[in-house]
Design an enzyme around this catalytic site. Structure first.
Site, PDB file in Angstrom:
ATOM      1  N   HIS A  57      97.558  50.591  40.149  1.00 34.66           N
ATOM      2  CA  HIS A  57      97.770  49.922  41.457  1.00 34.66           C
ATOM      3  C   HIS A  57      98.496  48.571  40.928  1.00 34.66           C
ATOM      4  O   HIS A  57      99.295  48.044  41.509  1.00 34.66           O
ATOM      5  CB  HIS A  57      96.558  49.682  41.789  1.00 34.66           C
ATOM      6  CG  HIS A  57      96.300  48.387  43.065  1.00 34.66           C
ATOM      7  ND1 HIS A  57      96.366  47.504  42.368  1.00 34.66           N
ATOM      8  CD2 HIS A  57      96.353  48.820  44.188  1.00 34.66           C
ATOM      9  CE1 HIS A  57      96.360  46.623  43.747  1.00 34.66           C
ATOM     10  NE2 HIS A  57      96.188  47.269  44.924  1.00 34.66           N
ATOM     11  N   ASN A  58      97.942  47.840  39.990  1.00 34.91           N
ATOM     12  CA  ASN A  58      98.381  46.657  39.543  1.00 34.91           C
ATOM     13  C   ASN A  58      99.913  46.499  38.861  1.00 34.91           C
ATOM     14  O   ASN A  58     100.629  45.679  39.259  1.00 34.91           O
ATOM     15  CB  ASN A  58      97.517  45.667  38.633  1.00 34.91           C
ATOM     16  CG  ASN A  58      96.337  45.039  39.260  1.00 34.91           C
ATOM     17  OD1 ASN A  58      95.928  45.625  40.284  1.00 34.91           O
ATOM     18  ND2 ASN A  58      95.349  44.177  38.714  1.00 34.91           N
ATOM     19  N   LYS A  90      93.310  51.521  38.819  1.00 34.07           N
ATOM     20  CA  LYS A  90      93.382  50.183  39.426  1.00 34.07           C
ATOM     21  C   LYS A  90      94.560  49.507  38.438  1.00 34.07           C
ATOM     22  O   LYS A  90      95.160  48.798  39.189  1.00 34.07           O
ATOM     23  CB  LYS A  90      92.076  49.435  39.121  1.00 34.07           C
ATOM     24  CG  LYS A  90      92.095  48.034  39.624  1.00 34.07           C
ATOM     25  CD  LYS A  90      92.611  47.744  40.986  1.00 34.07           C
ATOM     26  CE  LYS A  90      92.762  46.442  41.453  1.00 34.07           C
ATOM     27  NZ  LYS A  90      92.842  45.120  40.729  1.00 34.07           N
ATOM     28  N   SER A  98      90.148  46.265  44.793  1.00 40.07           N
ATOM     29  CA  SER A  98      91.439  45.410  45.011  1.00 40.07           C
ATOM     30  C   SER A  98      91.496  44.593  46.443  1.00 40.07           C
ATOM     31  O   SER A  98      90.732  45.493  47.090  1.00 40.07           O
ATOM     32  CB  SER A  98      92.843  46.449  45.131  1.00 40.07           C
ATOM     33  OG  SER A  98      93.830  45.584  45.374  1.00 40.07           O
ATOM     34  N   GLU A 112     101.845  46.814  41.776  1.00 37.10           N
ATOM     35  CA  GLU A 112     102.091  45.534  42.394  1.00 37.10           C
ATOM     36  C   GLU A 112     102.760  44.483  41.797  1.00 37.10           C
ATOM     37  O   GLU A 112     103.735  43.888  42.568  1.00 37.10           O
ATOM     38  CB  GLU A 112     100.539  44.935  42.440  1.00 37.10           C
ATOM     39  CG  GLU A 112      99.989  43.443  42.648  1.00 37.10           C
ATOM     40  CD  GLU A 112      98.852  43.030  42.503  1.00 37.10           C
ATOM     41  OE1 GLU A 112      97.802  43.643  42.849  1.00 37.10           O
ATOM     42  OE2 GLU A 112      98.613  42.036  41.501  1.00 37.10           O
TER      43      GLU A 112
HETATM   44  C1  6PG Z   1      93.847  43.100  43.374  1.00 37.80           C
HETATM   45  C2  6PG Z   1      94.873  42.138  42.462  1.00 37.80           C
HETATM   46  C3  6PG Z   1      93.910  41.537  41.478  1.00 37.80           C
HETATM   47  C4  6PG Z   1      94.649  40.318  40.985  1.00 37.80           C
HETATM   48  C5  6PG Z   1      95.479  40.741  39.924  1.00 37.80           C
HETATM   49  C6  6PG Z   1      96.510  39.427  39.593  1.00 37.80           C
HETATM   50  O1  6PG Z   1      94.168  44.224  43.405  1.00 37.80           O
HETATM   51  O2  6PG Z   1      93.217  42.172  43.977  1.00 37.80           O
HETATM   52  O3  6PG Z   1      95.638  43.069  41.707  1.00 37.80           O
HETATM   53  O4  6PG Z   1      93.257  42.443  40.507  1.00 37.80           O
HETATM   54  O5  6PG Z   1      95.012  39.307  41.610  1.00 37.80           O
HETATM   55  O6  6PG Z   1      94.914  41.481  39.027  1.00 37.80           O
HETATM   56  O7  6PG Z   1      97.063  39.826  38.340  1.00 37.80           O
HETATM   57  P1  6PG Z   1      97.886  38.949  37.443  1.00 37.80           P
HETATM   58  O8  6PG Z   1      97.194  37.552  37.358  1.00 37.80           O
HETATM   59  O9  6PG Z   1      98.065  39.527  36.160  1.00 37.80           O
HETATM   60  O10 6PG Z   1      99.386  38.787  38.289  1.00 37.80           O
END
Ligand code: 6PG
Length: 620
Positions: free
Chosen positions: A345-346, A342, A287, A349
């Site tokens: 994590h998302n 991960k 990430s 996010e």
């Molecule tokens: C990270 C982000 C990366 C990505 C996202 C975007 O941790 O660096 O999470 O993995 O930018 O997955 O996800 P979406 O396109 O689903 O918003």
């Protein structure tokens, strides 16, 4: 070296790209009289070649002093080779070996070159095949020839490989190269990606430790054993295609890391495929986006501990550092655990982003963007600091012309699936992660723009008459409340997976490697790192509980104000509902159980009997 027509120039040019040194063609150093003579179909003799060889010899000395070079030169006789090498310390001789018939055939197809087929016989007569150096049969493709030369040369092999030079792959490659590792990078040269490797190498020509490849076998043989490589490609079926192509070319004990956002169940299957080939496979969540990848991401590797040991030094060196200078990369656990966390994590996010979007919508009712940015800066200077809050401030301040760019961005949110995977995993594991699901659905709803516009018109474009006065302190508390519940739900999801899959996850360590480098880095993560050393979840942490209890009223006030304004508050509402449910000793689920028993005899438990006993009532 080799007779005219053996393919010296083509091969030397390719080799020079691999070795990152200039290419020179000895033919361009011939004096005009030699060219004229050959054009007349007359072979050169030793005397004709003498001055030419002297010039080349001087140049070779200079090229070696600079950075080395690849020279394509016939160098037919031993004494020519002695002249050529007299000013240099180290020469790798490569003899391109081909039959008279094969080369004659090639020369006849070559147009506009002064060396005609008539001279070939004299070349073969002059040729003294060296007893040393690398001898390569030219009856193969240029890629195979270069591959063979590269693998036979006593040159340093790369310690690490990166497969895929997209945004993340390129950034990680430079990060690895910055740490001083010899690095091989590979990208396919087809499907519109013909120039990816060349462009990457020329844009980063100052890195002498990066070696580029478009031929897979050459890439593989450029790596020292056991080979270690990171695959940075789009998650999904492409990963299977690549692994199926790659594994048969690798050897037992080689280590392949999938650094994309792969689904943990796919990662689990890929371990099985890797095992068939004796390959050590690692599914690593990475990430931090482009900047993180370049300067230091957060890395979550899952696989066997033994495989991790082979790559820990490299991965840990490229990762971000936490507040104590420790690397934000740690062994997560077996199987798909790295990709699972991960994914979570998302999910976290998604919620952090949605919460900020909800607050922005609310504040926009009473403040302009500059004022909101100023307020957010104030929050961000305190315990609420997070990377996502930080970028939100910068987004709010971004202007285009006289207006704000944000106002010009269409309100339809995209996604690549990881948020919904988290929700699906939570459904499968029976874990209420209502905020992640709400954040995913909020994005889905936003995509129904046309319907929304139509419906809004009918409702008078969403007008309302009430005047809003949001208490900013309450709002900050509500935001904090939502974030705490978000982290609680996210960590509970991982806790459940850890138990079900036997991963033995260390949540304090996970919070630590998420305290920097990644998209959800925040001050809260540092606190959680400390708290998780002794606690299993956020509801066991006194500091968290105190805040949730104290700030519940602020959430309620903010939500009722927001609803009054017809503002959508998917995540904040979900956080409050979760809190209400989790702190209610009695819910209305008794009615659900009665209904289930009524129509389907699904039975129910009673409050006046042990939970192990189930009852059925004949409701009619
Ligand atoms: C990270 C982000 C990366 C990505 C996202 C975007 O941790 O660096 O999470 O993995 O930018 O997955 O996800 P979406 O396109 O689903 O918003």
């Amino acid at each position: 070296m080799g007779v005219s027509g053996c393919g010296k120039s083509t091969i030397a040019r390719e080799l020079s790209k691999h070795l990152k040194v200039p290419f020179f063609d000895a033919d361009s150093y011939h004096p005009q009289e030699n060219i004229d003579k050959m054009s007349d179909g007359k072979p050169l003799n030793d005397e004709d070649r003498a001055s030419w060889l002297e010039i080349l010899s001087e140049n070779l000395g200079q090229w070696e002093a600079d950075q080395g070079a690849v020279l394509a030169c016939s160098a037919l006789k031993e004494k020519y080779r002695e002249t050529l090498s007299k000013n240099v310390e180290k020469v790798h001789w490569v003899y391109l070996d081909g039959s008279y018939e094969l080369i004659m055939n090639r020369i006849n197809q070559r147009k506009g070159h002064y060396m005609s087929g008539r001279l070939l016989e004299s070349q073969f007569q002059a040729l003294e095949i060296p007893q040393y150096g690398i001898h390569v049969d030219i009856d193969q493709s240029p890629e195979e020839i270069v591959d063979q030369i590269m693998s036979n040369m006593e040159i340093k092999k790369s310690e690490f490989g990166v497969f895929g030079l997209g945004v993340m792959g390129s950034s990680i490659s430079l990060n690895v190269a910055d740490k001083g590792y010899e690095l091989s990078v590979y990208n396919r040269a087809e499907g519109g990606e013909e120039h990816v490797v060349d462009e990457f190498l020329s844009a980063n020509s100052e890195y002498k430790n990066i070696h580029g490849f478009t031929d897979l076998k050459a890439f593989i043989s450029s790596l020292s054993r056991p080979r270690k490589m990171l695959i940075m490609i789009k998650a999904g079926p492409t990963v299977d295609l690549v692994l199926n192509q790659l594994f048969p070319l690798l050897e037992k004990g080689d280590i392949v890391i999938d650094g994309g956002n792969s689904h943990y169940m796919n990662t689990k299957k890929r371990f099985e495929l890797a095992r068939e080939f004796g390959i050590e496979f690692i599914g690593a969540g990475i990430s931090g986006g482009e900047e993180g990848a370049r300067k230091g991401p957060s890395i979550m590797p899952g696989g066997t501990r033994e495989s991790y040991q082979h790559v820990s030094q490299i991965l840990e060196s490229i990762a971000a550092r936490d507040d104590f200078g420790k690397t934000c990369c740690t062994y997560i656990g077996p199987g798909g655990s790295g990709h699972f966390i991960k994914m979570v994590h998302n999910g976290i996010e998604y919620v952090e982003m949605q919460l900020l979007a909800e607050i922005y919508a609310l504040l926009s009712k009473q403040m302009n963007y500059e004022e909101i940015a100023t307020l957010f800066k104030d929050w961000n200077d305190g315990p609420a600091y997070s990377y996502l809050l930080d970028i939100t401030i910068r987004i709010l301040e971004k202007k285009e012309g006289d207006g704000y760019l944000l106002d010009l961005i269409l309100d339809k949110a995209g996604n690549k699936g990881t948020g919904s995977w988290s929700s699906k995993a939570a459904f499968d594991l029976g874990i209420p992660n209502t905020m992640m699901s709400s954040a995913v659905f909020a994005r889905y709803i936003s995509s129904f723009k046309e319907t929304r516009v139509e419906m809004a018109l009918e409702k008078g474009a969403g007008k309302n008459d009430s005047t809003l006065k949001i208490d900013l302190k309450s709002l900050e508390k509500a935001y904090n409340f939502g974030r705490l519940i978000n982290h609680q739900q996210g960590f509970k999801l991982m806790e459940s997976a850890s138990k079900v899959y036997g991963w033995d996850l260390n949540f304090s360590e996970i919070a630590r490697i998420w305290s920097n480098g990644c998209i959800i880095k925040s001050h809260l993560m540092n606190e959680l790192h400390e708290e998780f050393k002794t606690k299993q979840d956020l509801f066991q942490m006194n500091t968290v509980l105190e805040v949730l209890n104290k700030d519940e009223k602020s959430v309620k006030d903010i939500l009722s104000n927001a609803l009054d304004q017809r503002l959508s508050m998917h995540c904040l509402t979900a956080s409050y509902q979760y809190w209400i449910d989790m702190t209610s000793s009695r819910l209305s689920a008794n009615l659900i159980q009665a209904q289930r028993d009524f129509f389907g005899a699904h039975t129910y438990q009673r409050i006046d009997a042990p939970e192990s006993e189930y009852f059925h009532t004949n409701w009619l």
